[in-house]
Design a protein around this motif. Structure first.
Motif, mmCIF file in Angstrom:
data_model
loop_
_atom_site.group_PDB
_atom_site.id
_atom_site.type_symbol
_atom_site.label_atom_id
_atom_site.label_comp_id
_atom_site.label_asym_id
_atom_site.label_seq_id
_atom_site.Cartn_x
_atom_site.Cartn_y
_atom_site.Cartn_z
ATOM 1 N N GLY A 10 0.809 -1.218 0.000
ATOM 2 C CA GLY A 10 0.000 0.000 0.000
ATOM 3 C C GLY A 10 0.835 1.257 0.000
ATOM 4 N N GLY A 11 1.982 1.227 -0.693
ATOM 5 C CA GLY A 11 2.754 2.453 -0.932
ATOM 6 C C GLY A 11 2.108 3.189 -2.103
ATOM 7 N N ILE A 12 2.802 4.219 -2.594
ATOM 8 C CA ILE A 12 2.218 5.000 -3.696
ATOM 9 C C ILE A 12 1.974 4.112 -4.915
ATOM 10 N N ALA A 13 2.848 3.148 -5.172
ATOM 11 C CA ALA A 13 2.666 2.297 -6.356
ATOM 12 C C ALA A 13 1.398 1.463 -6.224
ATOM 13 N N GLY A 14 1.221 0.811 -5.088
ATOM 14 C CA GLY A 14 0.044 -0.033 -4.907
ATOM 15 C C GLY A 14 -1.235 0.788 -4.907
ATOM 16 N N ILE A 33 -3.465 -5.260 0.324
ATOM 17 C CA ILE A 33 -2.914 -5.868 1.536
ATOM 18 C C ILE A 33 -1.571 -5.222 1.843
ATOM 19 N N GLU A 34 -1.473 -4.682 3.029
ATOM 20 C CA GLU A 34 -0.286 -3.911 3.421
ATOM 21 C C GLU A 34 0.247 -4.479 4.733
ATOM 22 N N SER A 35 1.545 -4.739 4.755
ATOM 23 C CA SER A 35 2.104 -5.358 5.958
ATOM 24 C C SER A 35 2.241 -4.377 7.118
ATOM 25 N N ALA A 36 2.402 -3.090 6.806
ATOM 26 C CA ALA A 36 2.527 -2.099 7.894
ATOM 27 C C ALA A 36 1.146 -1.764 8.447
ATOM 28 N N GLY A 40 0.787 4.060 2.647
ATOM 29 C CA GLY A 40 1.674 5.153 2.224
ATOM 30 C C GLY A 40 3.096 4.711 1.934
ATOM 31 N N GLY A 41 3.571 3.659 2.611
ATOM 32 C CA GLY A 41 4.966 3.242 2.385
ATOM 33 C C GLY A 41 5.900 4.413 2.671
ATOM 34 N N LYS A 42 6.691 4.786 1.665
ATOM 35 C CA LYS A 42 7.673 5.877 1.867
ATOM 36 C C LYS A 42 7.014 7.258 1.886
ATOM 37 N N LEU A 43 5.727 7.327 1.692
ATOM 38 C CA LEU A 43 5.011 8.599 1.886
ATOM 39 C C LEU A 43 4.433 8.557 3.297
ATOM 40 N N GLY A 56 9.160 11.037 4.980
ATOM 41 C CA GLY A 56 9.693 10.200 3.899
ATOM 42 C C GLY A 56 9.854 11.117 2.696
ATOM 43 N N ALA A 57 9.237 10.722 1.568
ATOM 44 C CA ALA A 57 9.306 11.586 0.382
ATOM 45 C C ALA A 57 8.603 12.896 0.693
ATOM 46 N N GLU A 58 9.202 14.002 0.231
ATOM 47 C CA GLU A 58 8.637 15.320 0.587
ATOM 48 C C GLU A 58 8.180 16.116 -0.629
ATOM 49 N N ALA A 59 8.597 15.699 -1.824
ATOM 50 C CA ALA A 59 8.283 16.500 -3.011
ATOM 51 C C ALA A 59 8.370 15.607 -4.241
ATOM 52 N N PHE A 60 7.851 16.107 -5.368
ATOM 53 C CA PHE A 60 8.021 15.341 -6.608
ATOM 54 C C PHE A 60 8.456 16.297 -7.713
ATOM 55 N N PRO A 243 1.293 -9.117 6.377
ATOM 56 C CA PRO A 243 2.212 -9.377 5.261
ATOM 57 C C PRO A 243 1.673 -10.482 4.360
ATOM 58 N N VAL A 244 1.867 -10.329 3.065
ATOM 59 C CA VAL A 244 1.619 -11.460 2.165
ATOM 60 C C VAL A 244 2.853 -12.333 2.252
ATOM 61 N N ARG A 245 2.644 -13.604 2.530
ATOM 62 C CA ARG A 245 3.785 -14.492 2.776
ATOM 63 C C ARG A 245 4.110 -15.376 1.587
ATOM 64 N N ALA A 436 4.730 -3.392 -9.958
ATOM 65 C CA ALA A 436 4.876 -1.932 -9.978
ATOM 66 C C ALA A 436 5.808 -1.562 -8.841
ATOM 67 N N GLY A 437 6.286 -0.315 -8.884
ATOM 68 C CA GLY A 437 7.068 0.160 -7.742
ATOM 69 C C GLY A 437 8.408 0.751 -8.115
ATOM 70 N N ALA A 438 9.070 1.238 -7.075
ATOM 71 C CA ALA A 438 10.298 2.008 -7.241
ATOM 72 C C ALA A 438 11.475 1.184 -7.738
ATOM 73 N N THR A 439 11.359 -0.139 -7.697
ATOM 74 C CA THR A 439 12.477 -0.960 -8.170
ATOM 75 C C THR A 439 12.618 -0.886 -9.687
ATOM 76 N N GLY A 442 12.516 3.912 -12.107
ATOM 77 C CA GLY A 442 12.623 5.225 -11.487
ATOM 78 C C GLY A 442 12.147 5.153 -10.055
ATOM 79 N N VAL A 443 12.930 5.742 -9.135
ATOM 80 C CA VAL A 443 12.571 5.656 -7.718
ATOM 81 C C VAL A 443 11.672 6.804 -7.274
ATOM 82 N N GLY A 444 11.625 7.873 -8.049
ATOM 83 C CA GLY A 444 10.847 9.035 -7.635
ATOM 84 C C GLY A 444 9.349 8.758 -7.718
ATOM 85 N N ILE A 445 8.584 9.611 -7.063
ATOM 86 C CA ILE A 445 7.130 9.421 -7.019
ATOM 87 C C ILE A 445 6.522 9.375 -8.432
ATOM 88 N N PRO A 446 6.883 10.309 -9.339
ATOM 89 C CA PRO A 446 6.237 10.257 -10.660
ATOM 90 C C PRO A 446 6.518 8.944 -11.411
HETATM 91 C C1 LIG Z 1 13.560 8.875 2.985
HETATM 92 C C2 LIG Z 1 13.087 8.902 1.555
HETATM 93 C C3 LIG Z 1 12.880 10.115 0.947
HETATM 94 C C4 LIG Z 1 12.408 10.164 -0.357
HETATM 95 N N1 LIG Z 1 12.175 11.371 -0.914
HETATM 96 C C5 LIG Z 1 11.610 11.431 -2.126
HETATM 97 C C6 LIG Z 1 11.191 12.673 -2.646
HETATM 98 O O1 LIG Z 1 11.298 13.719 -1.995
HETATM 99 N N2 LIG Z 1 10.631 12.679 -3.881
HETATM 100 C C7 LIG Z 1 10.433 11.541 -4.598
HETATM 101 O O2 LIG Z 1 9.911 11.622 -5.725
HETATM 102 N N3 LIG Z 1 10.808 10.343 -4.123
HETATM 103 C C8 LIG Z 1 11.364 10.269 -2.904
HETATM 104 N N4 LIG Z 1 11.715 9.053 -2.387
HETATM 105 C C9 LIG Z 1 11.464 7.856 -3.178
HETATM 106 C C10 LIG Z 1 9.985 7.470 -3.173
HETATM 107 O O3 LIG Z 1 9.363 7.944 -2.019
HETATM 108 C C11 LIG Z 1 9.810 5.962 -3.184
HETATM 109 O O4 LIG Z 1 10.627 5.382 -4.171
HETATM 110 C C12 LIG Z 1 8.367 5.580 -3.476
HETATM 111 O O5 LIG Z 1 7.489 6.232 -2.583
HETATM 112 C C13 LIG Z 1 8.240 4.067 -3.365
HETATM 113 O O6 LIG Z 1 6.912 3.702 -3.542
HETATM 114 P P1 LIG Z 1 6.532 2.162 -3.686
HETATM 115 O O7 LIG Z 1 5.052 2.083 -3.594
HETATM 116 O O8 LIG Z 1 7.212 1.575 -4.850
HETATM 117 O O9 LIG Z 1 7.202 1.446 -2.423
HETATM 118 P P2 LIG Z 1 6.930 1.608 -0.868
HETATM 119 O O10 LIG Z 1 6.594 2.995 -0.527
HETATM 120 O O11 LIG Z 1 8.087 0.956 -0.213
HETATM 121 O O12 LIG Z 1 5.625 0.732 -0.625
HETATM 122 C C14 LIG Z 1 5.668 -0.663 -0.606
HETATM 123 C C15 LIG Z 1 4.731 -1.135 0.476
HETATM 124 O O13 LIG Z 1 4.702 -2.568 0.478
HETATM 125 C C16 LIG Z 1 4.594 -3.005 1.804
HETATM 126 N N5 LIG Z 1 5.052 -4.402 1.845
HETATM 127 C C17 LIG Z 1 6.307 -4.878 1.761
HETATM 128 N N6 LIG Z 1 6.295 -6.235 1.807
HETATM 129 C C18 LIG Z 1 4.999 -6.610 1.907
HETATM 130 C C19 LIG Z 1 4.344 -7.869 1.979
HETATM 131 N N7 LIG Z 1 5.027 -9.022 1.940
HETATM 132 N N8 LIG Z 1 2.997 -7.886 2.090
HETATM 133 C C20 LIG Z 1 2.281 -6.742 2.128
HETATM 134 N N9 LIG Z 1 2.859 -5.513 2.063
HETATM 135 C C21 LIG Z 1 4.198 -5.455 1.941
HETATM 136 C C22 LIG Z 1 5.476 -2.045 2.584
HETATM 137 O O14 LIG Z 1 5.145 -2.025 3.943
HETATM 138 C C23 LIG Z 1 5.182 -0.722 1.870
HETATM 139 O O15 LIG Z 1 4.143 -0.005 2.496
HETATM 140 C C24 LIG Z 1 12.184 8.960 -1.076
HETATM 141 C C25 LIG Z 1 12.416 7.732 -0.469
HETATM 142 C C26 LIG Z 1 12.861 7.684 0.837
HETATM 143 C C27 LIG Z 1 13.103 6.368 1.496
#
Ligand SMILES: Cc1cc2nc3c(=O)[nH]c(=O)nc-3n(C[C@H](O)[C@H](O)[C@H](O)COP(=O)(O)OP(=O)(O)OC[C@H]3O[C@@H](n4cnc5c(N)ncnc54)[C@H](O)[C@@H]3O)c2cc1C
Length: 479
Positions: A10-14, A33-36, A40-43, A56-60, A243-245, A436-439, A442-446
Motif C-alpha cells: 500500500g505504498g504509492i505504487a500499490g 494488503i499492506e504489511s505495515a 503510504g509506504g515511503k510517503l 519520507g518523500a517530501e516532493a516530486f 504481510p503477504v507471505r 509496480a514500484g520504485a524498483t 525510477g525511484v521518484g514518485i512520478p
Molecule cells: C527517505 C526517503 C525520501 C524520499 N524522498 C523522495 C522525494 O522527496 N521525492 C520523490 O519523488 N521520491 C522520494 N523518495 C522515493 C519514493 O518515495 C519511493 O521510491 C516511493 O514512494 C516508493 O513507492 P513504492 O510504492 O514503490 O514502495 P513503498 O513505498 O516501499 O511501498 C511498498 C509497500 O509494500 C509493503 N510491503 C512490503 N512487503 C509486503 C508484503 N510481503 N505484504 C504486504 N505488504 C508489503 C510495505 O510495507 C510498503 O508499504 C524517497 C524515499 C525515501 C526512502
C-alpha cells in the motif's frame, strides 16, 4: 461475479495502481494488503511542532508530469505547492557555494557552470570532456551498463563526481556513484550525443528566459492527503498489518497466503499486482516466477534515516533551500559529517510568522550502515552539530522526529536495466500478474506512479480479455 484483484503493498505504487484499476474496472473487487499498520509506504506525514511534515518523500519533480496529473485528477490541486525559493547549495572543499543550476544530476552543460565548486584543475578537466573520443553506451537494456563513477570520473575528473554527481545521486538513491549504472540512472543522456557534455546540453535545451516553471511540487499538509484520497477513490478493501507471505498459481488465478505463519489466511484472486520493494518481491515470486525473483534479488537496497527538526521561530537559517555535502567533507576538527544533505524546509516551502523553523537532514548511504548504528539522541546530536558547522546556527531543536528507512531505496546498479527487463519479461508471461514500484524504472514518485499505471492497464486488459469468465467489462455490470 466481479473480478477479484489483490494489490500487494500500500505504498504509492500499490495505491495508484488500485485507483487506476478502479477507473478501468469500476465493478472489480479490489483488495489492498499492506504489511505495515498504515498506508503510504515511503510517503509518511507526521506532526512536528504543530505542523504536518513529510518524514519520507517530501516532493516530486514536475518534469515527469505523472504526479502533478494525479494530484489534479484526485482534486487536490488546491493543496499543490511549489518552492518559494530555489537556491540550493553544496559544501565542497570546506566552502558552501551555490549549486550550479544548469546540470543534469551534477553533469554540467559547460565548465563555466562549475567554476565555483571545482578547483581550476577540476574545471579544466570538465572543459576537456567535449574533446574526448565519443562515449558509447549500449541503449539495449540487456547490454552491460557502465558505472557512473567510473565513466564520469574518467571523462570529467573525480572532483566532479565527488563534489556534485555523488551528492546529487545520493539525494535520489542514497547510493554511491561507483556502484550506480549510467544507463540506469541517467537514461536521458544515453545515446543522445557523442559526448556527455553535448548530451546534457541537448537534454537541458537552451537557457530559458523569464520566469521558470517550478521544478518541484509538494502537497500542503503533506503527502498523506494523496495517500488518503487514493485509498478513498480506489474503493478497495484495505487490510493493514498483514504481510503477504506466499503467492501461488491456481487453475483460475492466484492464491495468497497472508498474516502470520502460525495462523495463515488464504485469499483467492483472479489477478495480482505486486507493488512491494525488491526483497519482498524476490521472496514472493520465488516459486512461481523464479526468473523474476532472481532478477529482483539482484537489486540491492540502501538504508537511510531522515532527522526532522523544529527550531524556535527566531532561528535564522541561511537564505537557501538546503545544502548537499560533497564526498569526504569534514568538520574543522577533522570529524566527518553525519548528514549527507539538509533541506531547509521552512526556507524552501515558506512558513507563517511565529511558526517554528523546520528542516530535515538525510543520513546514510549505500554501504555506510555504521552512520545509522546510533540511537535517536545520538543521531539528532550529530546532525545538530553538523548544522552548526555548516551554518553557524547553534540552537537546540524544540521537537524532532527520527525516521529510519531500512532498505528504503533500491540501488540502480550496472546490472539494473537488464534485471528490470528480465522481471518484466518473466512477469508478462504470467496471466493475471503485474508488478509496480520504485524498483523498476525510477525511484521518484512520478516514475513510481507511471509503473502503477502500466501495471493497472495490464491487469485491466487481462480482466477485459477474461470478462466472459470472471466479470463483465466496466460499464456493463451493475454490481
Ligand atoms: C527517505 C526517503 C525520501 C524520499 N524522498 C523522495 C522525494 O522527496 N521525492 C520523490 O519523488 N521520491 C522520494 N523518495 C522515493 C519514493 O518515495 C519511493 O521510491 C516511493 O514512494 C516508493 O513507492 P513504492 O510504492 O514503490 O514502495 P513503498 O513505498 O516501499 O511501498 C511498498 C509497500 O509494500 C509493503 N510491503 C512490503 N512487503 C509486503 C508484503 N510481503 N505484504 C504486504 N505488504 C508489503 C510495505 O510495507 C510498503 O508499504 C524517497 C524515499 C525515501 C526512502
Amino acid at each position: 461475479m466481479a473480478a477479484k484483484v489483490v494489490v500487494v503493498g500500500g505504498g504509492i505504487a500499490g495505491l495508484a495502481a488500485a485507483y487506476r484499476l478502479r477507473t478501468l474496472h469500476p465493478a472489480a473487487e479490489i483488495t489492498i494488503i499492506e504489511s505495515a499498520k498504515e498506508l503510504g509506504g515511503k510517503l509518511r506525514t507526521r506532526e512536528l511542532a504543530g505542523r504536518s511534515v513529510d518524514v519520507g518523500a517530501e516532493a516530486f519533480v514536475t518534469r515527469n508530469p505523472a504526479a502533478v496529473r494525479l494530484v489534479e485528477e484526485l482534486g487536490l490541486t488546491e493543496n499543490l505547492v511549489h518552492p518559494v525559493l530555489s537556491a540550493a547549495t553544496v559544501r565542497a572543499a570546506g566552502r558552501t557555494v551555490a549549486l550550479p543550476k544548469r546540470t543534469f544530476l551534477g553533469l554540467p552543460v559547460s565548465a563555466d557552470e562549475v567554476r565555483d565548486v571545482l578547483s581550476p584543475d577540476g574545471v579544466a578537466k570538465v572543459a576537456g570532456e567535449r574533446d574526448l573520443p565519443p562515449l558509447h553506451v549500449e541503449a539495449d537494456p540487456d547490454a552491460p551498463d557502465v558505472s557512473v563513477g567510473q565513466v564520469i570520473g574518467e571523462r570529467f575528473g573525480r572532483e566532479l563526481v565527488d563534489r556534485l554527481v555523488e551528492p546529487l545521486l545520493g539525494g535520489v538513491y542514497a547510493g554511491r556513484a561507483d556502484m550506480l549504472g549510467l544507463r540506469a540512472t541517467m537514461a536521458p543522456l544515453v545515446g543522445k550525443a557523442q559526448t556527455l557534455t553535448e548530451a546534457v546540453g541537448k537534454v537541458l535545451g537552451p537557457p530559458r528566459q523569464g520566469t521558470q516553471p517550478p521544478v518541484f511540487g509538494a502537497l500542503r499538509g503533506g503527502m498523506a492527503s494523496m495517500v488518503d484520497e487514493l485509498a478513498k477513490r480506489a474503493a478497495a478493501r484495505i487490510r493493514l498489518g498483514l504481510p503477504v507471505r506466499a503467492l501461488t498459481r491456481t487453475a483460475r488465478g492466484w492464491r495468497l497466503e497472508i498474516g502470520s505463519a502460525a495462523a495463515p489466511e488464504f485469499l483467492d484472486a483472479d489477478a495480482v499486482i505486486l507493488a512491494v520493494p525488491a526483497p519482498a518481491a524476490r521472496k514472493l515470486l520465488e516459486d512461481e516466477v523464479p526468473a523474476a525473483s532472481a532478477a529482483y534479488g539482484q537489486v540491492e537496497v540502501a538504508s537511510m534515516a531522515v532527522v526532522s527538526l523544529a527550531l524556535p521561530p527566531d532561528a535564522v537559517l541561511p537564505e537557501s533551500t538546503g545544502v548537499l555535502l560533497a564526498v569526504g567533507e569534514r568538520h574543522a576538527d577533522g570529524t566527518p559529517f553525519t548528514a549527507k544533505a539538509f533541506t531547509f524546509t521552512s526556507r524552501k516551502w515558506g512558513r507563517a510568522d511565529g511558526e517554528p523553523v523546520q528542516l530535515r537532514a538525510s543520513v546514510g548511504r549505500y554501504g555506510e550502515a555504521e552512520a545509522l548504528q546510533r540511537d535517536d539522541d545520538q543521531l539528532v546530536a550529530a546532525v545538530v552539530s553538523d548544522l552548526w558547522e555548516l551554518t553557524g546556527v547553534k540552537i537546540a531543536p524544540v521537537e524532532r522526529i527520527v525516521t529510519r528507512w531500512g532498505g528504503g531505496l533500491p540501488q540502480y546498479g550496472v546490472a539494473h536495466t537488464a534485471a528490470v527487463a528480465s522481471i518484466i519479461d518473466a512477469v508478462n508471461k504470467m496471466p493475471g500478474l503485474a508488478v509496480a514500484g520504485a524498483t523498476l524504472r525510477g525511484v521518484g514518485i512520478p516514475a513510481t506512479i507511471d509503473s502503477a499505471n502500466t501495471a493497472a492497464s495490464a491487469i485491466g486488459a487481462y480482466l477485459t480479455s477474461r470478462s466472459g469468465e470472471i466479470s463483465a467489462p466496466s460499464g456493463l455490470v451493475g454490481d
